[in-house]
Design an enzyme around this catalytic site. Sequence first.
Site, PDB file in Angstrom:
ATOM      1  CG  HIS A 128      58.860 -11.107  43.753  1.00 37.69           C
ATOM      2  ND1 HIS A 128      58.770 -12.320  44.354  1.00 37.69           N
ATOM      3  CD2 HIS A 128      60.179 -10.847  43.625  1.00 37.69           C
ATOM      4  CE1 HIS A 128      59.983 -12.778  44.604  1.00 37.69           C
ATOM      5  NE2 HIS A 128      60.865 -11.916  44.164  1.00 37.69           N
TER       6      HIS A 128
HETATM    7  C1  UD1 Z   1      64.431  -7.865  44.340  1.00 35.54           C
HETATM    8  C2  UD1 Z   1      65.461  -8.934  43.942  1.00 35.54           C
HETATM    9  C3  UD1 Z   1      64.784 -10.290  43.929  1.00 35.54           C
HETATM   10  C4  UD1 Z   1      64.089 -10.559  45.251  1.00 35.54           C
HETATM   11  C5  UD1 Z   1      63.110  -9.440  45.520  1.00 35.54           C
HETATM   12  C6  UD1 Z   1      62.357  -9.624  46.799  1.00 35.54           C
HETATM   13  C7  UD1 Z   1      67.183  -8.242  42.338  1.00 35.54           C
HETATM   14  C8  UD1 Z   1      67.640  -8.384  40.936  1.00 35.54           C
HETATM   15  N1  UD1 Z   1      65.950  -8.701  42.593  1.00 35.54           N
HETATM   16  O1  UD1 Z   1      63.438  -7.807  43.336  1.00 35.54           O
HETATM   17  O2  UD1 Z   1      65.780 -11.281  43.725  1.00 35.54           O
HETATM   18  O3  UD1 Z   1      63.424 -11.803  45.175  1.00 35.54           O
HETATM   19  O4  UD1 Z   1      63.857  -8.219  45.576  1.00 35.54           O
HETATM   20  O5  UD1 Z   1      61.491  -8.555  47.009  1.00 35.54           O
HETATM   21  O6  UD1 Z   1      67.909  -7.755  43.171  1.00 35.54           O
HETATM   22  N2  UD1 Z   1      59.811  -1.072  45.129  1.00 35.54           N
HETATM   23  C9  UD1 Z   1      59.102  -0.313  46.008  1.00 35.54           C
HETATM   24  N3  UD1 Z   1      59.562  -0.236  47.300  1.00 35.54           N
HETATM   25  C10 UD1 Z   1      60.681  -0.867  47.734  1.00 35.54           C
HETATM   26  C11 UD1 Z   1      61.396  -1.625  46.804  1.00 35.54           C
HETATM   27  C12 UD1 Z   1      60.955  -1.734  45.517  1.00 35.54           C
HETATM   28  O7  UD1 Z   1      58.086   0.267  45.677  1.00 35.54           O
HETATM   29  O8  UD1 Z   1      61.026  -0.750  48.917  1.00 35.54           O
HETATM   30  C13 UD1 Z   1      59.308  -1.209  43.748  1.00 35.54           C
HETATM   31  C14 UD1 Z   1      59.883  -0.212  42.792  1.00 35.54           C
HETATM   32  O9  UD1 Z   1      58.897   0.137  41.910  1.00 35.54           O
HETATM   33  C15 UD1 Z   1      60.946  -0.997  42.075  1.00 35.54           C
HETATM   34  C16 UD1 Z   1      60.355  -2.393  42.040  1.00 35.54           C
HETATM   35  O10 UD1 Z   1      59.617  -2.500  43.258  1.00 35.54           O
HETATM   36  O11 UD1 Z   1      61.205  -0.472  40.829  1.00 35.54           O
HETATM   37  C17 UD1 Z   1      61.340  -3.493  41.971  1.00 35.54           C
HETATM   38  O12 UD1 Z   1      62.321  -3.382  43.007  1.00 35.54           O
HETATM   39  P1  UD1 Z   1      63.797  -3.989  42.786  1.00 35.54           P
HETATM   40  O13 UD1 Z   1      64.627  -3.783  43.996  1.00 35.54           O
HETATM   41  O14 UD1 Z   1      64.340  -3.501  41.478  1.00 35.54           O
HETATM   42  O15 UD1 Z   1      63.547  -5.516  42.540  1.00 35.54           O
HETATM   43  P2  UD1 Z   1      62.490  -6.547  43.188  1.00 35.54           P
HETATM   44  O16 UD1 Z   1      61.477  -6.877  42.152  1.00 35.54           O
HETATM   45  O17 UD1 Z   1      62.025  -6.082  44.513  1.00 35.54           O
END
Ligand code: UD1
Length: 364
Positions: free
Chosen positions: A206
């Site tokens: 991820h």
């Molecule tokens: C975040 C953390 C990362 C951690 C990871 C575990 C930061 C900078 N990154 O990354 O350190 O290892 O979580 O998962 O804080 N999304 C969904 N549903 C959700 C959450 C996210 O669909 O419940 C999708 C969205 O499209 C979003 C993308 O995932 O834009 C990324 O989510 P985000 O919280 O920005 O960062 P992660 O890649 O999950």
Amino acid sequence: MTRVLHVAGARPNFMKIAPLLQAFGSHPSLTSRLVHTGQHYDETMSRLFFEELEIPRPDVDLGVGSGTHAQQTALVLQRIEPVLETWKPDLVVVVGDVNSTVACALAAAKLGVPVAHVEAGLRSFDRSMPEEINRVVTDALSDLLFVSEEAGVQNLLAEGRPAERIHFVGNVMIDTLLAHRDRAMRSDVLDRLGIVDGSYGVVTLHRPANVDDAGNLREILGPILELSERLPVVFPVHPRTRPRLDAALAGATPGRLVTVDPLGYLEFLRLMVGARIVLTDSGGIQEETTVLGVPCVTIRNNTERPATIALGTNRLAGTTSVGIRTAIAEALAPADAARSLPPLWDGHAAARVATVVAAWGKAR
Ligand code: UD1
């Protein structure tokens, strides 16, 4: 009474706050409240973990959701501030290295509320990782620094943090693993996926650097698809990865690669326990496989968790097909030297944190 506000926002936070809330809850001089920032909000990325790990319902959910780093961080800052002003906690406890961690630490520090960081001091020395920036900033703002492995102590001392603020307590994530391992073994996930103990691989990916660029993702998937011709490979797919993975796999021969939606804590733990090999770019999974004694190939160029390599079953593969292929071959070879557990990864880290916080509270 010391009034503590705990913060959780994203999936890897939940298994860290579960034992902390429990340990603080059973300490006579600590009272706790919980804020969920809402950084992760999907059923499988959030609520399922609260249910499985029996984490109390958050007192407030800031509902920040997804966005750019600046948007997400800014929204947490904006929404946590009135909560801090209303509740006036004696201490804010943040865990890990996600955007919610740094944002809440910053808001608290600006209001003069002391901050404790659990999992302090880890450094990849790679500022292209958003988490590294979050770690450095959070530690700089924290009054109490709770460290999970020896390298963290050395890193904080090298950055000039006073020794009396640094507490080497062990790993709260491993508290959760040890507490839930038996329950996880009762999961039927292997049957459901049609796989047999010891004869399959597990993949998670991820990190933006690995999955956001189609070329990088293809480079990484090559050796994983080869592996899936030798044994079934289960890939629980993070929401960030899903669209890119579907595009990258279009037209590929997937061997026995089984992609599934994100799993809950217990099912994923069961999957790791029985795996022949785990491939990942996660931080926490490097630690969990170390404790489980399962060979782990980390698809990154560095790790902020060096104990998993020095003592555990982890190897750094880099992000090229060649590097990953070599690391897979090494990981599948018969086990080499005996491995040991990093010090204090013993299931009692959260209790040590609670003891230190209670003493700190009394001394104020
Ligand atoms: C975040 C953390 C990362 C951690 C990871 C575990 C930061 C900078 N990154 O990354 O350190 O290892 O979580 O998962 O804080 N999304 C969904 N549903 C959700 C959450 C996210 O669909 O419940 C999708 C969205 O499209 C979003 C993308 O995932 O834009 C990324 O989510 P985000 O919280 O920005 O960062 P992660 O890649 O999950």
